[in-house]
Scaffold this active site. Sequence first.
Site, short mmCIF file in Angstrom:
data_model
loop_
_atom_site.label_atom_id
_atom_site.label_comp_id
_atom_site.label_asym_id
_atom_site.label_seq_id
_atom_site.Cartn_x
_atom_site.Cartn_y
_atom_site.Cartn_z
N GLY A 36 0.79 -1.22 0.00
CA GLY A 36 0.00 0.00 0.00
C GLY A 36 0.82 1.27 0.00
O GLY A 36 0.32 2.33 -0.37
N ARG A 37 2.07 1.18 0.40
CA ARG A 37 2.96 2.35 0.38
C ARG A 37 4.41 1.93 0.17
O ARG A 37 5.33 2.65 0.52
CB ARG A 37 2.83 3.13 1.67
CG ARG A 37 3.07 2.30 2.92
CD ARG A 37 2.93 3.13 4.17
NE ARG A 37 2.93 2.26 5.34
CZ ARG A 37 2.90 2.71 6.58
NH1 ARG A 37 2.86 4.00 6.81
NH2 ARG A 37 2.89 1.88 7.59
N ASP A 41 0.61 -11.56 6.62
CA ASP A 41 1.14 -10.69 5.58
C ASP A 41 2.42 -9.99 6.03
O ASP A 41 3.05 -9.28 5.24
CB ASP A 41 0.10 -9.64 5.16
CG ASP A 41 -0.42 -8.83 6.32
OD1 ASP A 41 -1.13 -9.41 7.17
OD2 ASP A 41 -0.12 -7.62 6.39
N ASN A 42 2.83 -10.19 7.29
CA ASN A 42 4.08 -9.63 7.80
C ASN A 42 5.11 -10.72 8.09
O ASN A 42 6.07 -10.47 8.81
CB ASN A 42 3.82 -8.83 9.08
CG ASN A 42 3.05 -7.55 8.81
OD1 ASN A 42 3.11 -6.99 7.72
ND2 ASN A 42 2.32 -7.08 9.80
N ASP A 81 -3.08 6.99 2.32
CA ASP A 81 -2.38 8.05 1.60
C ASP A 81 -1.02 7.63 1.05
O ASP A 81 -0.35 8.40 0.38
CB ASP A 81 -2.21 9.29 2.49
CG ASP A 81 -1.46 8.99 3.79
OD1 ASP A 81 -0.76 7.95 3.85
OD2 ASP A 81 -1.58 9.78 4.74
N LYS A 123 9.57 2.88 1.34
CA LYS A 123 8.35 2.82 2.13
C LYS A 123 7.90 4.24 2.44
O LYS A 123 8.56 4.95 3.20
CB LYS A 123 8.57 2.05 3.44
CG LYS A 123 7.31 1.92 4.29
CD LYS A 123 7.58 1.10 5.53
CE LYS A 123 6.33 0.97 6.39
NZ LYS A 123 6.57 0.14 7.60
N ARG A 152 6.12 -12.64 1.12
CA ARG A 152 5.51 -12.96 2.42
C ARG A 152 4.64 -14.20 2.34
O ARG A 152 4.27 -14.64 1.24
CB ARG A 152 4.63 -11.77 2.86
CG ARG A 152 5.34 -10.43 2.80
CD ARG A 152 4.37 -9.28 2.49
NE ARG A 152 5.07 -8.02 2.31
CZ ARG A 152 5.25 -7.12 3.28
NH1 ARG A 152 4.73 -7.34 4.47
NH2 ARG A 152 5.94 -6.03 3.06
N ARG A 155 14.44 0.47 2.12
CA ARG A 155 14.64 -0.86 2.70
C ARG A 155 15.36 -1.78 1.71
O ARG A 155 15.16 -1.68 0.50
CB ARG A 155 13.30 -1.48 3.09
CG ARG A 155 12.46 -0.58 3.99
CD ARG A 155 11.36 -1.33 4.68
NE ARG A 155 10.29 -1.77 3.79
CZ ARG A 155 9.13 -2.26 4.23
NH1 ARG A 155 8.92 -2.38 5.53
NH2 ARG A 155 8.20 -2.64 3.39
#
Length: 486
Positions: A89-90, A248-249, A121, A109, A179, A172
């Site tokens: 998402g970002r 998802d992490n 956003d 990120k 994942r 990163r």
Amino acid sequence: MNAPTETLFLSHETPFVGLAHPFIEQVNTKPLPQPYWIDWNNTLAQSLNLPIERSKPWLDICSGLVDKAWCSVYSGHQFGVWAGQLGDGRAHLLGSINTIDKHYEVQLKGAGVTPFSRMADGRAVLRSSIREYLASEAMAALHIPTTRALALVGSNLPVRRETIETAAVVTRVSPSFVRFGHIEHYAHRNQLPQLITLLDFIINQYYPQLLESDTPYIDLFELIVSHTARLMAQWQAVGFCHGVMNTDNMSVLGITLDYGPYGFLDHFDWQHICNHTDQQGRYSYANQPHAGYWNCAALASAFWPLINDEALLSERLERFHERYEWSYLQLFRKKLGFKKQEESDAALIKDLLDMLHHHQVDFTLFFRQLCELSLTNSSQDELIFAPLERSLSLFNSWLSRYRQRLMLEHSEDRERQSDMRRTNPRFILRNYLAQEAIKLAEEGDFSMVRQLKTVLDKPFDEQPTHQHWAQLPPQWAKEISVSCSS
């Protein structure tokens, strides 16, 4: 948009990008306006054969001024509930950096929205970006598998969370950002061709030892389970709490991924919850190994369409416990200075941790002070435990058993003390230190961020000029609250 010349260091021919649609989508970034440097990780840069000095071209790249970027779709279970489609998402994948023996993907990120932003956003705020930057490098220095942080840049761009904050971007670096949720996405949609393509990619890129296997998918599952179990033990051994252990992490490589609400233990507390959003304590310190197993069980369901053998999947899944227990005991034996294995070690370790819990003893400081214990001079014991602000009498019974255990293997003080100092850190990223660095940064002073990074790069060294960062935390540190908001 003209990309900086330093993008020549980045190869757009990233293997994951080569999967193309539907696994990955090319997207545009939205660069930070008027970006400024907060820090450039010259140590990591040097290891990647990148310039060790900050530069304008890299400032542009790390703020999102690039010609090409990609993002990926995935799904996952969040706090035990199927959340459906998620995705980057970002996060924007820029490409890869290849050294002689390794391949690293580079990701931003906070550089704007993607098709998977879900009405968000696409930005990251300064405070959470500082926490991720510092934690990534702190964990790496503790020899725990993790994504790395190459750079941290900021901007005065306002971002609304609970209050108005300013934006930042973390650059990163990781061998992979794939994942559990990537695999779950295609399995839950019953998209078997895509699932096979993804698993074959993971094997080819990261587990090539399985290329000759007659049962590659079940063997892949077992390796992911094994790496996850090992990672859980490593977290427990340094008192690290992740806080958002959703599927998802979770990395398919068994590396620490996504530093949202996290924390290192101060006083030892089995039930410590680092994420105040986690009101039920699903991801408390004590529950982390169970959460890791649960996530592997969810992953087993995603492998089911290709394996279709419940007994076999269950057998490989249950190996999580064996791998975790073995890793956990080995790590704590090293923390206690043991070179040999004894059946009584598990009870000795459990009793110690229960004692630390009952008396609310600082986890990191206790093990570091224990490095000074001498079998030949017990008269110094009181001095060893004085920095803990606890009486020696609290530890006498356990210490007697510990001394007997050391004598059983004829432990020598000097060798054991040296080994233990290389295992038990003097410095960790305590929440209050991160908070102090954030407060200064929000006032435009980034000196503590940089100093902390330098100190945390060498967590096992004494570093006498920064001893105040290795002492018991102040009382107000107990009031720090960290949530999923970022």
